[in-house]
Design a protein around this motif. Sequence first.
Motif, PDB file in Angstrom:
ATOM      1  N   SER A  90       0.851  -1.193   0.000  1.00  0.00           N
ATOM      2  CA  SER A  90       0.000   0.000   0.000  1.00  0.00           C
ATOM      3  C   SER A  90       0.881   1.234   0.000  1.00  0.00           C
ATOM      4  O   SER A  90       1.988   1.218   0.543  1.00  0.00           O
ATOM      5  CB  SER A  90      -0.886   0.020   1.248  1.00  0.00           C
ATOM      6  N   LEU A  91       0.392   2.315  -0.597  1.00  0.00           N
ATOM      7  CA  LEU A  91       1.133   3.571  -0.644  1.00  0.00           C
ATOM      8  C   LEU A  91       1.510   3.982   0.780  1.00  0.00           C
ATOM      9  O   LEU A  91       0.635   4.169   1.629  1.00  0.00           O
ATOM     10  CB  LEU A  91       0.285   4.661  -1.301  1.00  0.00           C
ATOM     11  N   PRO A  92       2.804   4.109   1.081  1.00  0.00           N
ATOM     12  CA  PRO A  92       3.228   4.487   2.428  1.00  0.00           C
ATOM     13  C   PRO A  92       2.816   5.920   2.770  1.00  0.00           C
ATOM     14  O   PRO A  92       2.571   6.736   1.881  1.00  0.00           O
ATOM     15  CB  PRO A  92       4.758   4.383   2.369  1.00  0.00           C
ATOM     16  N   THR A  93       2.781   6.216   4.057  1.00  0.00           N
ATOM     17  CA  THR A  93       2.508   7.578   4.510  1.00  0.00           C
ATOM     18  C   THR A  93       3.809   8.326   4.763  1.00  0.00           C
ATOM     19  O   THR A  93       3.790   9.535   4.938  1.00  0.00           O
ATOM     20  CB  THR A  93       1.649   7.574   5.785  1.00  0.00           C
ATOM     21  N   SER A  94       4.940   7.598   4.803  1.00  0.00           N
ATOM     22  CA  SER A  94       6.226   8.254   5.038  1.00  0.00           C
ATOM     23  C   SER A  94       6.661   9.017   3.792  1.00  0.00           C
ATOM     24  O   SER A  94       6.408   8.587   2.668  1.00  0.00           O
ATOM     25  CB  SER A  94       7.283   7.222   5.444  1.00  0.00           C
ATOM     26  N   PRO A  95       7.316  10.160   3.984  1.00  0.00           N
ATOM     27  CA  PRO A  95       7.738  10.973   2.841  1.00  0.00           C
ATOM     28  C   PRO A  95       8.660  10.199   1.902  1.00  0.00           C
ATOM     29  O   PRO A  95       9.477   9.398   2.327  1.00  0.00           O
ATOM     30  CB  PRO A  95       8.491  12.136   3.493  1.00  0.00           C
ATOM     31  N   GLY A  96       8.468  10.427   0.621  1.00  0.00           N
ATOM     32  CA  GLY A  96       9.302   9.783  -0.388  1.00  0.00           C
ATOM     33  C   GLY A  96       8.629   9.827  -1.739  1.00  0.00           C
ATOM     34  O   GLY A  96       7.508  10.339  -1.885  1.00  0.00           O
ATOM     35  N   ASN A  97       9.309   9.293  -2.734  1.00  0.00           N
ATOM     36  CA  ASN A  97       8.766   9.172  -4.084  1.00  0.00           C
ATOM     37  C   ASN A  97       8.505   7.700  -4.371  1.00  0.00           C
ATOM     38  O   ASN A  97       9.374   6.856  -4.125  1.00  0.00           O
ATOM     39  CB  ASN A  97       9.743   9.741  -5.111  1.00  0.00           C
ATOM     40  N   TYR A  98       7.329   7.424  -4.878  1.00  0.00           N
ATOM     41  CA  TYR A  98       6.906   6.050  -5.135  1.00  0.00           C
ATOM     42  C   TYR A  98       6.311   5.957  -6.531  1.00  0.00           C
ATOM     43  O   TYR A  98       5.836   6.944  -7.078  1.00  0.00           O
ATOM     44  CB  TYR A  98       5.855   5.621  -4.091  1.00  0.00           C
ATOM     45  N   ARG A  99       6.336   4.751  -7.120  1.00  0.00           N
ATOM     46  CA  ARG A  99       5.696   4.530  -8.412  1.00  0.00           C
ATOM     47  C   ARG A  99       4.396   3.772  -8.170  1.00  0.00           C
ATOM     48  O   ARG A  99       4.400   2.620  -7.750  1.00  0.00           O
ATOM     49  CB  ARG A  99       6.582   3.733  -9.364  1.00  0.00           C
ATOM     50  N   GLY A 100       3.278   4.448  -8.441  1.00  0.00           N
ATOM     51  CA  GLY A 100       1.974   3.804  -8.332  1.00  0.00           C
ATOM     52  C   GLY A 100       1.802   2.787  -9.448  1.00  0.00           C
ATOM     53  O   GLY A 100       2.022   3.104 -10.612  1.00  0.00           O
TER      54      GLY A 100
END
Length: 135
Positions: free
Chosen positions: A99-109
Amino acid sequence: MSQSNTQTGQIVLPAHVDLTGKEGYLVKIVNASNVAKFALPTGDLDYAVFVLTDGDGTGESVAALPLSSDRNVRVKLSGTCSPGQVLVINSVNWGTVSSLPTSPGNYRGIAIAEEPGVDGQLVKARPLTFGKIAV
């Protein structure tokens, strides 16, 4: 004809790394001495846009299905998810989604969960290309 030697659906390439037992994992295409091969993602923003359907050892032929929003797929889940949650490349267990984390960062959906999921499950999801998501 400009579209010769093309195909739709699943493709078969050599495994760049051992992909034995990795069915349901996300993979990407890498260049190995000008030979296209499948490998697990190694970065949060990799273009891992295939789901492995038939794994095998390094150098052996493996099959993967391109992610497409016109059909759902089952992908290996790390952690838990609820229907409607955005799934991203998991940076702890490469090739799985979380699941999309809540911690700051860049992610690829990568996809939207279509069912609740638990750790290790092949969760049903609808692929969607979100691109980079900044949290």
